[in-house]
Every structure is written in structure tokens, then in C-alpha cells.
Design a protein around this motif. Structure first.
Motif, mmCIF file in Angstrom:
data_model
loop_
_atom_site.group_PDB
_atom_site.id
_atom_site.type_symbol
_atom_site.label_atom_id
_atom_site.label_comp_id
_atom_site.label_asym_id
_atom_site.label_seq_id
_atom_site.Cartn_x
_atom_site.Cartn_y
_atom_site.Cartn_z
ATOM 1 N N LEU A 31 -5.588 0.371 -4.079
ATOM 2 C CA LEU A 31 -6.425 1.633 -3.100
ATOM 3 C C LEU A 31 -5.537 0.963 -2.175
ATOM 4 N N GLY A 32 -5.816 -0.305 -1.144
ATOM 5 C CA GLY A 32 -5.579 -0.561 0.488
ATOM 6 C C GLY A 32 -3.915 0.399 0.006
ATOM 7 N N ALA A 35 -3.835 3.764 0.699
ATOM 8 C CA ALA A 35 -4.661 4.170 1.881
ATOM 9 C C ALA A 35 -3.175 4.401 2.993
ATOM 10 N N TRP A 38 -0.368 6.601 3.133
ATOM 11 C CA TRP A 38 -1.004 7.922 3.160
ATOM 12 C C TRP A 38 -0.942 8.091 5.416
ATOM 13 N N ILE A 39 -1.927 6.802 5.471
ATOM 14 C CA ILE A 39 -2.619 6.991 7.530
ATOM 15 C C ILE A 39 -0.728 6.713 8.223
ATOM 16 N N ALA A 133 -2.741 1.287 9.555
ATOM 17 C CA ALA A 133 -3.308 1.048 8.618
ATOM 18 C C ALA A 133 -2.768 -0.266 7.387
ATOM 19 N N VAL A 136 -6.633 -1.354 7.700
ATOM 20 C CA VAL A 136 -7.107 -0.513 6.580
ATOM 21 C C VAL A 136 -7.103 -0.579 5.029
ATOM 22 N N ALA A 137 -6.112 -0.892 5.382
ATOM 23 C CA ALA A 137 -4.905 -1.687 3.828
ATOM 24 C C ALA A 137 -6.041 -3.157 3.626
ATOM 25 N N ILE A 140 -9.725 -2.777 2.964
ATOM 26 C CA ILE A 140 -10.366 -2.619 1.813
ATOM 27 C C ILE A 140 -9.100 -3.681 0.362
#
Length: 312
Positions: A31-32, A35, A38-39, A133, A136-137, A140
């Protein structure tokens, strides 16, 4: 004494789908990565690139990062894999934990750099695109530590302390304190995974805000240098709370020393980038040109094929 306020630990770290075992730690990593891709892709497109370019770069950088993360863990804790009490096969069982962020960043960056050089993409722009990014990863990914009941901190009486359960293999699930002594029943521990999650998400927001606010003043690559400084600054104090095994040098955990050194390197890099780096707009123009060139190359064979069919 019963503690009324605390953060509970999950009772599971894996589940089964038929005969397949799904590790939640692996799901948080996946999931990380999604994300982060995508970012990064959204930021990269605003600079003149395409999502396909980021996707292709990811296919190179992620495997390099995973290998580097595992190698860092093996190098810093060799006794787990070698020697009389080691198991060399454990090197390949990454679902059991043991990935070092420093190795992931270094080897992932080398893989991305090699691909960018091959494709003529400005690496400094990619670095700035991926900076928030990555935070954020990493935020997560820390959820995986929560499910694994690992990498938490010293005992605490704070109302957001982490309460362990007996269903996992956590260091403290039998109420063992960081000094090896027995803790009172119900002992809570610093949720360092949560501290790092919050720290990383704040950092991601700050980097995005700074990038918008100082877009015309900062040279390309500056945001990645800020990411390095922000992450290592937080990792230093969070690492000093942790009680999982770590080698020490002069009384400090290895990762504390690494954080301090990398922070200083990030600060030096930031200064050097401001003096000799390229303006973001200049590299963005180059990326636009490279993207257009790739589009023409992809279209040319189709045009040629179409002309041949019409001629026939």
C-alpha cells in the motif's frame, strides 16, 4: 491497576486465503508503494512528464530498494543470519520483518538514477517529486510494525501508550521491560510506530507547502534534501526511544549515528544545491522536450505501418 486509556495491539499479523498466508506487514508495504507511485506520478506530470515514466522507473527502483533494505538489515544485525545462533535462510524471509530504510533509499535511488540517466530524465526533478511521497509511504509502512508488535519504545504511563497482547511474538508481550526485568502487569510502551507516522505525514505536508511557496527560489533537488533532513531529525529522537535489539557505538544505537550523519549530509547537499543546482523550470522544460520526443518515437512506427497499409 487497570489502565483506562491506551492503544491496543492487533491480535493478528497475518490471515489466510485458502492455503495462502497473507502477511499484513507485506500489505502495508504494498500500500505504501502504491501511494508513493501515485503521489510521485501526479507531481511528475505537473513538471512535464507522464505516469508511464514513473511506473517504469518504479519497476527498477522498488526491487533495488527492497534488496538494499534487506542488505542493510543483514549488515547491521549479522548474528541473526550467521554464526552459531544464526539462520542464513532467514535472509530471504522478509515477511518476518527486518528492512532498513537507509538501504532502501540508497539502493532505490541508485536504481532510479541509472534508469533516469538511461532515459534522459532529470534526476533532480524525480527526487523532488518523490520526496513527500516517500514520507507518506514510510508512514503507511509503520502500520506493519503495529500489526507485528515490533519496534516500540520504552515503558510509559502516557494515555496513548501501546498495550501488547499475548498473541504475537513481541518483545514485551510477556511484560518484559527494556532492561530485561519483569514489568508490572498492564505496562504500556511508547508507540514509536505512531510517532514516526505522525512525524512523516507532517513532513510530507511541509515539503509540499514549501515546494509551492518557494517554487521560484529553490533549485531542483532541494525538496529531497529537506526530506532527508526532516526524516533523519525525527528518526534520531524516535530511535532513542526504541528498545528492540541494536548494536551500539559509544552508547548510541547504530541507527542514531546513521541518522545524525545523514542529516548533516542532507544539510550540506541543500547548501550545495542552492549554489550549483539547476533551476526547476529549466529542468522542467527539458523534461517536456524529452516527453514529446518519446511520444513522437512511439507514434512513428504506427505512422509508418499505417502508410504501408495504405500503399498496399
Amino acid at each position: 491497576m487497570t489502565t483506562l486509556a491506551y492503544i491496543p495491539s492487533p491480535s493478528i499479523s497475518q490471515f489466510h486465503v485458502g492455503s495462502l498466508t497473507i502477511h499484513i506487514y507485506a500489505l502495508t508495504m504494498l500500500l505504501g508503494i502504491i501511494a508513493a507511485v501515485w503521489i510521485t506520478g501526479e507531481r511528475w506530470k505537473r513538471l512535464g512528464g507522464t505516469f508511464d515514466q514513473i511506473f517504469d522507473t518504479t519497476l527498477v527502483a522498488v526491487p533495488c530498494g527492497i534488496v538494499g533494505a534487506r542488505l542493510y538489515h543483514i549488515i547491521t544485525t549479522p548474528e541473526r543470519f550467521f554464526g552459531p545462533n544464526g539462520d542464513w535462510v532467514e535472509m530471504f524471509r522478509i515477511w518476518n520483518g527486518g528492512l532498513g530504510i537507509w538501504g532502501a533509499i540508497l539502493c532505490g535511488a541508485l536504481g532510479a538514477w541509472a534508469w533516469c540517466r538511461h532515459k534522459h530524465y532529470p534526476m533532480a526533478l524525480l527526487a523532488d517529486s518523490i520526496a513527500p511521497a516517500l514520507l507518506v509511504a514510510q508512514a503507511i509502512g509503520r502500520l506493519g510494525n503495529w500489526f507485528n508488535q515490533e519496534l516500540y519504545g520504552k515503558p510509559t504511563t502516557l494515555p496513548w501508550g501501546l498495550k501488547l497482547n499475548m498473541n504475537g511474538s513481541a518483545i514485551g508481550n510477556s511484560e518484559t521491560c527494556y532492561d530485561g526485568a519483569s514489568c508490572p502487569t498492564g505496562t504500556l510502551f511508547h508507540p514509536t510506530f505512531l510517532y514516526e507516522m505522525i512525524w512523516n505525514l507532517i513532513g510530507a505536508a511541509l515539503i509540499i507547502w514549501i515546494g509551492h511557496r518557494l517554487a521560484n527560489r529553490l533549485k531542483a533537488g532541494s525538496l529531497f534534501a529537506l526530506y532527508v533532513m526532516w526524516y533523519t531529525l525525527g528518526r534520531t529522537w524516535i530511535e532513542m526511544l526504541r528498545i528492540d535489539f541494536s548494536h551500539e557505538i559509544l552508547g548510541l544505537r547504530v541507527n542514531v549515528w546513521v541518522s545524525i550523519i545523514v542529516f548533516m549530509l542532507g544539510a550540506v547537499a541543500f547548501i550545495v544545491i542552492q549554489r550549483v543546482g539547476s533551476p526547476t523550470q529549466l529542468l522542467s522544460d527539458k523534461l517536456h522536450a524529452q516527453t514529446e520526443l518519446e511520444a513522437r518515437r512511439e507514434q512513428s512506427p504506427q505512422d509508418a505501418g499505417g502508410s504501408g497499409r495504405n500503399a498496399g
